[in-house]
Design a protein around this motif. Structure first.
Motif, PDB file in Angstrom:
ATOM      1  N   GLN A 168       0.615  -1.149   0.031  1.00  0.00           N
ATOM      2  CA  GLN A 168      -0.159  -0.040   0.185  1.00  0.00           C
ATOM      3  C   GLN A 168       0.829   1.260  -0.046  1.00  0.00           C
ATOM      4  O   GLN A 168       0.362   2.361  -0.219  1.00  0.00           O
ATOM      5  N   PHE A 169       1.956   1.139   0.277  1.00  0.00           N
ATOM      6  CA  PHE A 169       2.849   2.293   0.237  1.00  0.00           C
ATOM      7  C   PHE A 169       3.172   2.883  -0.920  1.00  0.00           C
ATOM      8  O   PHE A 169       2.896   4.197  -1.239  1.00  0.00           O
ATOM      9  N   TRP A 170       3.434   2.116  -1.968  1.00  0.00           N
ATOM     10  CA  TRP A 170       3.821   3.070  -3.196  1.00  0.00           C
ATOM     11  C   TRP A 170       2.350   3.383  -3.949  1.00  0.00           C
ATOM     12  O   TRP A 170       2.492   4.313  -4.864  1.00  0.00           O
ATOM     13  N   ILE A 171       1.302   3.150  -3.503  1.00  0.00           N
ATOM     14  CA  ILE A 171      -0.087   3.672  -4.202  1.00  0.00           C
ATOM     15  C   ILE A 171      -0.430   4.856  -3.659  1.00  0.00           C
ATOM     16  O   ILE A 171      -1.367   5.566  -4.322  1.00  0.00           O
ATOM     17  N   HIS A 172       0.400   5.506  -2.758  1.00  0.00           N
ATOM     18  CA  HIS A 172       0.073   6.895  -2.142  1.00  0.00           C
ATOM     19  C   HIS A 172       0.894   7.854  -3.341  1.00  0.00           C
ATOM     20  O   HIS A 172       1.908   8.504  -2.696  1.00  0.00           O
ATOM     21  N   THR A 173       0.566   7.779  -4.426  1.00  0.00           N
ATOM     22  CA  THR A 173       1.248   9.154  -5.180  1.00  0.00           C
ATOM     23  C   THR A 173       0.168   9.361  -6.206  1.00  0.00           C
ATOM     24  O   THR A 173      -0.554   8.778  -6.808  1.00  0.00           O
ATOM     25  N   GLU A 174       0.513  10.739  -6.801  1.00  0.00           N
ATOM     26  CA  GLU A 174      -0.040  11.274  -8.004  1.00  0.00           C
ATOM     27  C   GLU A 174       0.861  11.025  -8.961  1.00  0.00           C
ATOM     28  O   GLU A 174       0.228  11.546 -10.197  1.00  0.00           O
ATOM     29  N   ALA A 175       2.038  10.998  -9.089  1.00  0.00           N
ATOM     30  CA  ALA A 175       3.032  10.719 -10.329  1.00  0.00           C
ATOM     31  C   ALA A 175       2.684   9.669 -11.038  1.00  0.00           C
ATOM     32  O   ALA A 175       3.182   9.759 -12.274  1.00  0.00           O
ATOM     33  N   ILE A 176       1.895   8.749 -10.693  1.00  0.00           N
ATOM     34  CA  ILE A 176       1.464   7.524 -11.442  1.00  0.00           C
ATOM     35  C   ILE A 176       0.003   7.504 -11.738  1.00  0.00           C
ATOM     36  O   ILE A 176      -0.774   7.691 -10.778  1.00  0.00           O
ATOM     37  N   GLY A 177      -0.108   7.608 -13.145  1.00  0.00           N
ATOM     38  CA  GLY A 177      -1.544   7.930 -13.652  1.00  0.00           C
ATOM     39  C   GLY A 177      -2.308   6.494 -13.621  1.00  0.00           C
ATOM     40  O   GLY A 177      -2.041   5.551 -12.868  1.00  0.00           O
ATOM     41  N   ARG A 178      -3.179   6.109 -14.486  1.00  0.00           N
ATOM     42  CA  ARG A 178      -3.965   4.809 -14.504  1.00  0.00           C
ATOM     43  C   ARG A 178      -3.037   3.949 -15.231  1.00  0.00           C
ATOM     44  O   ARG A 178      -2.181   4.393 -16.085  1.00  0.00           O
ATOM     45  N   MET A 179      -3.071   2.805 -14.756  1.00  0.00           N
ATOM     46  CA  MET A 179      -2.099   1.555 -15.270  1.00  0.00           C
ATOM     47  C   MET A 179      -2.892   0.630 -16.112  1.00  0.00           C
ATOM     48  O   MET A 179      -4.001   0.916 -16.461  1.00  0.00           O
ATOM     49  N   TRP A 180      -2.172  -0.607 -16.586  1.00  0.00           N
ATOM     50  CA  TRP A 180      -2.548  -1.267 -17.604  1.00  0.00           C
ATOM     51  C   TRP A 180      -4.056  -1.951 -17.116  1.00  0.00           C
ATOM     52  O   TRP A 180      -3.975  -2.319 -15.906  1.00  0.00           O
ATOM     53  N   LYS A 181      -5.019  -1.890 -18.037  1.00  0.00           N
ATOM     54  CA  LYS A 181      -6.351  -2.096 -17.615  1.00  0.00           C
ATOM     55  C   LYS A 181      -6.350  -3.634 -16.577  1.00  0.00           C
ATOM     56  O   LYS A 181      -6.995  -3.604 -15.479  1.00  0.00           O
ATOM     57  N   PRO A 182      -5.766  -4.727 -17.005  1.00  0.00           N
ATOM     58  CA  PRO A 182      -5.771  -5.742 -16.129  1.00  0.00           C
ATOM     59  C   PRO A 182      -5.407  -5.671 -14.550  1.00  0.00           C
ATOM     60  O   PRO A 182      -5.930  -6.276 -13.788  1.00  0.00           O
ATOM     61  N   ILE A 183      -4.232  -4.916 -14.815  1.00  0.00           N
ATOM     62  CA  ILE A 183      -3.837  -4.372 -13.205  1.00  0.00           C
ATOM     63  C   ILE A 183      -4.816  -3.576 -12.495  1.00  0.00           C
ATOM     64  O   ILE A 183      -5.211  -3.901 -11.458  1.00  0.00           O
ATOM     65  N   GLU A 184      -5.423  -2.625 -13.152  1.00  0.00           N
ATOM     66  CA  GLU A 184      -6.624  -1.638 -12.487  1.00  0.00           C
ATOM     67  C   GLU A 184      -7.823  -2.763 -12.197  1.00  0.00           C
ATOM     68  O   GLU A 184      -8.399  -2.329 -11.315  1.00  0.00           O
ATOM     69  N   LEU A 185      -7.944  -3.717 -12.889  1.00  0.00           N
ATOM     70  CA  LEU A 185      -9.050  -4.582 -12.585  1.00  0.00           C
ATOM     71  C   LEU A 185      -9.050  -5.609 -11.398  1.00  0.00           C
ATOM     72  O   LEU A 185      -9.857  -5.665 -10.821  1.00  0.00           O
ATOM     73  N   ILE A 186      -7.831  -5.874 -10.948  1.00  0.00           N
ATOM     74  CA  ILE A 186      -7.519  -6.788 -10.069  1.00  0.00           C
ATOM     75  C   ILE A 186      -6.852  -6.056  -8.665  1.00  0.00           C
ATOM     76  O   ILE A 186      -6.948  -6.553  -7.505  1.00  0.00           O
TER      77      ILE A 186
END
Length: 325
Positions: A168-186
């Motif tokens: 959960q540490f690395w998801i606290h950022t605005e520097a990364i936008g949306r990711m590959w759809k299968p990753i966003e799905l799961i």
């Protein structure tokens, strides 16, 4: 098969990585103009909250471990420490985390310790370290008792819980936008977790996931991030302080002040402890449902969109009903 002593406290081992990652994000934001922002006092507060969390864990962590070891004595099975057992334990503990997190937003007793994580009006990797000092007092470690009873050793439970927090540490950022759809799905991603930290009405009480966003999709709490309604961070009523002691205890103080005000019934006092944040005996405050309904009333075109009620949805007020004359 690994021995239990081979499962360390991974969050302690990850501290150097946390520091390096924060510095790297700061560099990327400042020199590559990626989305995000750092404010010195805010960052220092987050770091001090992180240090306080480590200290409280060292001082009080034995309480949860003792309870889990007691439950372990009554286990119905022993899954051991094979790789598949660790993987299964991680998935089930992630489900446990989802329900803890959902309860933390819907029960003021638990919100009192969790709110400090949402208190920053910035969203960057240092925000991930803004952790509670009072988690043990809520007693929510009992949610791990069923996992110990079915056969996962407490050491293994703490290990996978640490892995979850590191994820959960690395998801606290605005520097990364949306990711590959299968990753966003799961998986839980920066986009999904930005929604969770937002105060926009449509985003309140959503995306409780730790590692797997599938739980939110399964249990109806998933809301996607929309470009036309970018997240605004903090809490609905921001506390306006960088004092870590106030950040850690302000909601506990406010909650008990509400509980012990004169003239309340026992039911009302209990509601101030365990009802959702925003509940009040006289209807003078608004919870997330009321805030969402207000937003739809002002923006009827948004009715029925993810995170928002449909047009004409009536929200039950918590204000007292006047007696008929």
């Amino acid at each position: 098969m690994p021995d239990l002593k081979d499962f360390p406290d991974v969050t302690q081992l990850a501290i150097p990585f946390f520091v390096i990652a924060i510095l790297l994000e700061l560099f990327v934001i400042r020199y590559f103009r990626r989305r995000g922002d750092y404010e010195t006092r805010d960052t220092l507060t987050s770091l001090m909250m992180g240090v306080g969390n480590v200290v409280s864990g060292l001082l009080l962590g034995f309480v949860a471990f003792f309870v889990l070891m007691w439950a372990w004595e009554y286990r119905i099975y022993d899954f051991g420490t094979a790789w598949w057992a660790v993987a299964l334990c991680f998935i089930l503990d992630d489900l446990r985390y989802y329900w803890y997190h959902r309860i933390a937003h819907r029960c003021r007793w638990v919100w009192a310790e969790h709110v400090n994580h949402h208190s920053s009006q910035h969203y960057n990797l240092s925000t991930a370290l803004r952790q509670s000092w009072t988690g043990t007092f809520t007693g929510m470690f009992i949610l791990r008792i069923p996992l110990a009873l079915i056969g996962f050793h407490p050491v293994l439970l703490l290990f996978v819980g640490g892995l979850n927090l590191i994820y959960q540490f690395w998801i606290h950022t605005e520097a990364i936008g949306r990711m590959w759809k299968p990753i966003e799905l799961i998986f839980n991603t920066p986009s999904h977790h930005r929604v969770h930290h937002a105060t926009n009405p449509r985003y309140l009480d959503s995306n409780y996931a730790g590692t797997l966003i599938i739980w939110d999709r399964m249990f109806g709490s998933f809301v996607p991030e929309l470009d036309e309604d970018m997240p605004r961070y903090g809490i609905v009523k921001n506390i306006g302080t960088f004092n870590p002691v106030k950040v850690a205890f302000h909601e506990w103080i406010d909650m008990f002040r509400d509980v012990f005000q004169p003239g309340l019934t026992v039911t009302e006092r209990l509601a101030y402890l365990f009802a959702p944040p925003g509940w009040s005996h006289d209807g003078s405050r608004k919870g997330s449902e009321e805030l969402k309904a207000d937003y739809v009333a002002q923006h009827p075109e948004a009715a029925g969109m993810p995170g928002l009620p449909g047009a004409g949805t009536r929200i039950q007020s918590n204000a007292p009903v006047a007696a008929a004359e």
